[in-house]
Design a protein around this motif. Structure first.
Motif, mmCIF file in Angstrom:
data_model
loop_
_atom_site.group_PDB
_atom_site.id
_atom_site.type_symbol
_atom_site.label_atom_id
_atom_site.label_comp_id
_atom_site.label_asym_id
_atom_site.label_seq_id
_atom_site.Cartn_x
_atom_site.Cartn_y
_atom_site.Cartn_z
ATOM 1 N N PHE A 33 0.835 -1.202 0.000
ATOM 2 C CA PHE A 33 0.000 0.000 0.000
ATOM 3 C C PHE A 33 0.872 1.255 0.000
ATOM 4 N N TYR A 35 0.191 5.269 1.186
ATOM 5 C CA TYR A 35 -0.676 6.259 1.806
ATOM 6 C C TYR A 35 0.062 7.591 1.841
ATOM 7 N N GLN A 37 0.063 10.930 4.496
ATOM 8 C CA GLN A 37 -0.375 11.333 5.820
ATOM 9 C C GLN A 37 -0.265 12.838 5.944
ATOM 10 N N LEU A 41 -5.971 14.942 8.473
ATOM 11 C CA LEU A 41 -6.608 14.109 7.441
ATOM 12 C C LEU A 41 -6.280 12.633 7.617
ATOM 13 N N GLY A 42 -5.384 12.319 8.522
ATOM 14 C CA GLY A 42 -5.036 10.926 8.764
ATOM 15 C C GLY A 42 -4.272 10.319 7.603
ATOM 16 N N LEU A 43 -4.455 9.026 7.406
ATOM 17 C CA LEU A 43 -3.813 8.304 6.310
ATOM 18 C C LEU A 43 -4.827 8.119 5.197
ATOM 19 N N LEU A 45 -5.475 6.517 1.393
ATOM 20 C CA LEU A 45 -4.941 5.485 0.521
ATOM 21 C C LEU A 45 -4.807 6.007 -0.903
ATOM 22 N N PHE A 48 -3.037 0.588 -3.978
ATOM 23 C CA PHE A 48 -2.582 -0.636 -3.360
ATOM 24 C C PHE A 48 -2.404 -1.717 -4.416
ATOM 25 N N GLY A 58 -6.713 3.736 -4.900
ATOM 26 C CA GLY A 58 -7.276 3.981 -3.596
ATOM 27 C C GLY A 58 -8.240 5.145 -3.654
ATOM 28 N N ASP A 59 -8.240 5.954 -2.606
ATOM 29 C CA ASP A 59 -9.188 7.052 -2.528
ATOM 30 C C ASP A 59 -8.692 8.335 -3.182
ATOM 31 N N LEU A 90 3.663 7.112 3.246
ATOM 32 C CA LEU A 90 3.891 5.885 4.002
ATOM 33 C C LEU A 90 3.614 4.678 3.124
#
Lengths: 113, 111
Positions: A33, A35, A37, A41-43, A45, A48, A58-59, A90
């Motif tokens: 994967f 990502y 960060q 907003l967090g992680l 994607l 993948f 991903g998104d 990441l």
């Protein structure tokens, strides 16, 4: 111990450059994967891969592509870097199947100027 | 769309206080749930995971989480936090190949 290694901890690139982020895992994991960060907003994607040469969006795939020619290596490519791609990237890997934990690399902090 | 929500973005506690961090997911059907922690300057590491069975799961460093199917929740708890628990905590869910994370909760524990 599983090791996920990202080729660079810090990168500074210019707008419009093609950028390659490399990730290598040493545990024969099927899934890998990418990502990004960002604070608040967090992680999120990006892409993948569930097997060699297999990939899914991903998104937030816009502006990115990936390559997985070998099982242990998953590359993220920024075709033409832009300032809004400045972020922490990441990489993670895990064994195939839903009930497996992901192992993460240390991250690459990319700054696009 | 599949999503994971964490409603507490920043939490500040004193040492020995109890902790509960919320996590809600939007998947239908069977889902696998995880909590990860990221200590300052370190990579993400697994705290605990839930696949099936006993809805109360225990993880490392005294953390536990409870899966409540009717509420689509998987909240993280610790009875007594320590200064060393200062970190960012992420809830994650997986149903197929995709592995989706929440936005994270920054926990600061005051000595």
């Amino acid at each position: 111990d599983v090791k996920v290694t990202q080729s660079s901890r810090y990168l500074v690139k210019r707008t419009g450059e093609k950028v390659f982020l490399e990730c290598v895992q040493d545990m024969d994991h099927e899934n890998m994967f990418w990502y990004r960060q960002d604070p608040g907003l967090g992680l999120r994607l990006i892409y993948f891969s569930y097997d060699v040469k297999m990939k899914e969006k991903g998104d937030i795939p816009e502006g990115y592509s990936v390559s997985r020619e070998k099982k242990e290596r998953f590359s993220l490519i920024l075709e033409s870097a832009s300032t809004n791609q400045t972020s922490m990237y990441l990489c993670a890997s895990r064994r195939g199947g839903q009930r497996t934990e992901a192992f993460f690399g240390q991250g690459t902090r990319l700054t696009v100027v | 769309a599949q999503s994971v929500s964490q409603h507490n973005h920043h939490v500040i506690l004193s040492e020995a206080a109890s902790l509960e961090l919320g996590c809600n997911y939007s998947y239908g059907g069977t889902v696998n749930l995880f909590w990860y922690v990221q200590y300052p300057g370190q990579h993400l590491q697994l705290l605990l995971k839930y696949f099936s069975g006993d809805p109360l799961v225990k993880g490392i460093k005294g953390f536990e989480a409870e899966f409540i199917k009717s509420k689509f929740s998987f909240n993280l708890r610790k009875p007594s936090v320590q200064w060393s628990d200062t970190a960012e905590y992420f809830c994650a869910a997986s149903r197929t190949y995709k592995y989706i994370f929440g936005t994270g909760t920054r926990l600061k524990v005051l000595a």
